[in-house]
Design a protein around this motif. Structure first.
Motif, PDB file in Angstrom:
ATOM      1  N   GLY A 255       3.251 -58.911  96.806  1.00 34.69           N
ATOM      2  CA  GLY A 255       3.602 -59.283  98.171  1.00 34.69           C
ATOM      3  C   GLY A 255       4.490 -60.509  98.222  1.00 34.69           C
ATOM      4  O   GLY A 255       4.899 -61.042  97.193  1.00 34.69           O
ATOM      5  N   SER A 256       4.734 -60.945  99.418  1.00 34.10           N
ATOM      6  CA  SER A 256       5.613 -62.103  99.617  1.00 34.10           C
ATOM      7  C   SER A 256       4.941 -63.404  99.195  1.00 34.10           C
ATOM      8  O   SER A 256       5.620 -64.359  98.821  1.00 34.10           O
ATOM      9  CB  SER A 256       6.033 -62.189 101.084  1.00 34.10           C
ATOM     10  OG  SER A 256       4.887 -62.341 101.908  1.00 34.10           O
ATOM     11  N   GLN A 257       3.615 -63.452  99.249  1.00 35.71           N
ATOM     12  CA  GLN A 257       2.898 -64.681  98.932  1.00 35.71           C
ATOM     13  C   GLN A 257       2.224 -64.678  97.561  1.00 35.71           C
ATOM     14  O   GLN A 257       2.035 -65.733  96.974  1.00 35.71           O
ATOM     15  CB  GLN A 257       1.829 -64.957  99.998  1.00 35.71           C
ATOM     16  CG  GLN A 257       2.386 -65.116 101.395  1.00 35.71           C
ATOM     17  CD  GLN A 257       3.342 -66.293 101.496  1.00 35.71           C
ATOM     18  OE1 GLN A 257       3.044 -67.376 101.017  1.00 35.71           O
ATOM     19  NE2 GLN A 257       4.493 -66.061 102.095  1.00 35.71           N
ATOM     20  N   ARG A 258       1.858 -63.497  97.086  1.00 39.77           N
ATOM     21  CA  ARG A 258       1.169 -63.423  95.788  1.00 39.77           C
ATOM     22  C   ARG A 258       1.121 -61.997  95.275  1.00 39.77           C
ATOM     23  O   ARG A 258       1.455 -61.057  95.982  1.00 39.77           O
ATOM     24  CB  ARG A 258      -0.234 -64.009  95.872  1.00 39.77           C
ATOM     25  CG  ARG A 258      -1.177 -63.250  96.788  1.00 39.77           C
ATOM     26  CD  ARG A 258      -2.568 -63.812  96.744  1.00 39.77           C
ATOM     27  NE  ARG A 258      -3.364 -63.115  95.754  1.00 39.77           N
ATOM     28  CZ  ARG A 258      -4.689 -63.056  95.786  1.00 39.77           C
ATOM     29  NH1 ARG A 258      -5.355 -63.678  96.724  1.00 39.77           N
ATOM     30  NH2 ARG A 258      -5.344 -62.406  94.872  1.00 39.77           N
ATOM     31  N   ARG A 259       0.666 -61.876  94.049  1.00 37.95           N
ATOM     32  CA  ARG A 259       0.484 -60.571  93.406  1.00 37.95           C
ATOM     33  C   ARG A 259      -1.009 -60.274  93.368  1.00 37.95           C
ATOM     34  O   ARG A 259      -1.811 -61.120  92.980  1.00 37.95           O
ATOM     35  CB  ARG A 259       1.047 -60.607  91.995  1.00 37.95           C
ATOM     36  CG  ARG A 259       0.925 -59.304  91.273  1.00 37.95           C
ATOM     37  CD  ARG A 259       1.582 -59.408  89.916  1.00 37.95           C
ATOM     38  NE  ARG A 259       1.471 -58.140  89.236  1.00 37.95           N
ATOM     39  CZ  ARG A 259       1.494 -58.019  87.934  1.00 37.95           C
ATOM     40  NH1 ARG A 259       1.639 -59.080  87.166  1.00 37.95           N
ATOM     41  NH2 ARG A 259       1.389 -56.840  87.380  1.00 37.95           N
ATOM     42  N   PHE A 260      -1.377 -59.064  93.755  1.00 40.11           N
ATOM     43  CA  PHE A 260      -2.768 -58.635  93.767  1.00 40.11           C
ATOM     44  C   PHE A 260      -3.014 -57.673  92.622  1.00 40.11           C
ATOM     45  O   PHE A 260      -2.173 -56.835  92.315  1.00 40.11           O
ATOM     46  CB  PHE A 260      -3.095 -57.927  95.083  1.00 40.11           C
ATOM     47  CG  PHE A 260      -2.972 -58.814  96.286  1.00 40.11           C
ATOM     48  CD1 PHE A 260      -4.055 -59.531  96.758  1.00 40.11           C
ATOM     49  CD2 PHE A 260      -1.756 -58.945  96.939  1.00 40.11           C
ATOM     50  CE1 PHE A 260      -3.940 -60.357  97.862  1.00 40.11           C
ATOM     51  CE2 PHE A 260      -1.622 -59.767  98.044  1.00 40.11           C
ATOM     52  CZ  PHE A 260      -2.716 -60.477  98.504  1.00 40.11           C
ATOM     53  N   THR A 261      -4.177 -57.782  92.005  1.00 42.88           N
ATOM     54  CA  THR A 261      -4.629 -56.850  90.984  1.00 42.88           C
ATOM     55  C   THR A 261      -5.714 -55.995  91.628  1.00 42.88           C
ATOM     56  O   THR A 261      -6.669 -56.533  92.193  1.00 42.88           O
ATOM     57  CB  THR A 261      -5.184 -57.591  89.764  1.00 42.88           C
ATOM     58  OG1 THR A 261      -4.154 -58.427  89.229  1.00 42.88           O
ATOM     59  CG2 THR A 261      -5.662 -56.626  88.693  1.00 42.88           C
ATOM     60  N   ILE A 262      -5.553 -54.687  91.543  1.00 42.02           N
ATOM     61  CA  ILE A 262      -6.457 -53.749  92.193  1.00 42.02           C
ATOM     62  C   ILE A 262      -6.997 -52.782  91.143  1.00 42.02           C
ATOM     63  O   ILE A 262      -6.252 -52.318  90.283  1.00 42.02           O
ATOM     64  CB  ILE A 262      -5.708 -52.932  93.274  1.00 42.02           C
ATOM     65  CG1 ILE A 262      -4.925 -53.824  94.231  1.00 42.02           C
ATOM     66  CG2 ILE A 262      -6.646 -51.976  94.000  1.00 42.02           C
ATOM     67  CD1 ILE A 262      -5.753 -54.726  95.087  1.00 42.02           C
ATOM     68  N   PHE A 263      -8.278 -52.463  91.230  1.00 44.91           N
ATOM     69  CA  PHE A 263      -8.873 -51.446  90.376  1.00 44.91           C
ATOM     70  C   PHE A 263      -9.342 -50.306  91.272  1.00 44.91           C
ATOM     71  O   PHE A 263     -10.079 -50.513  92.235  1.00 44.91           O
ATOM     72  CB  PHE A 263     -10.021 -52.016  89.546  1.00 44.91           C
ATOM     73  CG  PHE A 263      -9.545 -53.027  88.552  1.00 44.91           C
ATOM     74  CD1 PHE A 263      -8.898 -52.632  87.395  1.00 44.91           C
ATOM     75  CD2 PHE A 263      -9.695 -54.378  88.787  1.00 44.91           C
ATOM     76  CE1 PHE A 263      -8.421 -53.567  86.479  1.00 44.91           C
ATOM     77  CE2 PHE A 263      -9.228 -55.317  87.888  1.00 44.91           C
ATOM     78  CZ  PHE A 263      -8.591 -54.907  86.730  1.00 44.91           C
TER      79      PHE A 263
END
Length: 108
Positions: A88-96
């Motif tokens: 995203g514009s503010q951060r990177r997310f890790t999803i499982f």
């Protein structure tokens, strides 16, 4: 996996991180789902719980949602999961995601 399917999986989880990743996706964020390999949630719990402890022990502030994600990975036990990222514009997310890609098991 398409954007709509990932949004559906994230919308089923009430965590702050899942809601933030979902908002980024809805705003057009890039995402990637790694479909060629799964891992057991337990293996991922082993790795991330250790990393979390190291962060705390060295004074590094973990990213928001990491502790909750670790608990959710532990609760998932031996279930196989896929990894995805949302940038995203503010951060990177890790999803499982569950092996059938319909549910978000954990994310931060």
């Amino acid at each position: 996996m398409n954007r709509d399917a990932l949004q559906s999986a994230l919308s089923q989880v009430g965590s702050i991180s899942a809601r933030a990743a979902l908002a980024e996706l809805e705003a057009g964020a890039n995402f990637q789902v790694f479909l060629n390999q799964t891992a057991s949630a337990r293996q991922l719990w082993d790795t991330w719980s250790w990393r979390h402890q190291v962060m705390l022990g060295t004074g590094v502030t973990p990213r928001p949602g990491l502790a909750e994600a670790i608990a959710r990975l532990e609760a998932a036990g031996a279930a196989r999961v896929h990894m995805a990222t949302v940038t995203g514009s503010q951060r990177r997310f890790t999803i499982f995601l569950s092996e059938d890609l319909t549910q978000c098991v954990a994310g931060w």
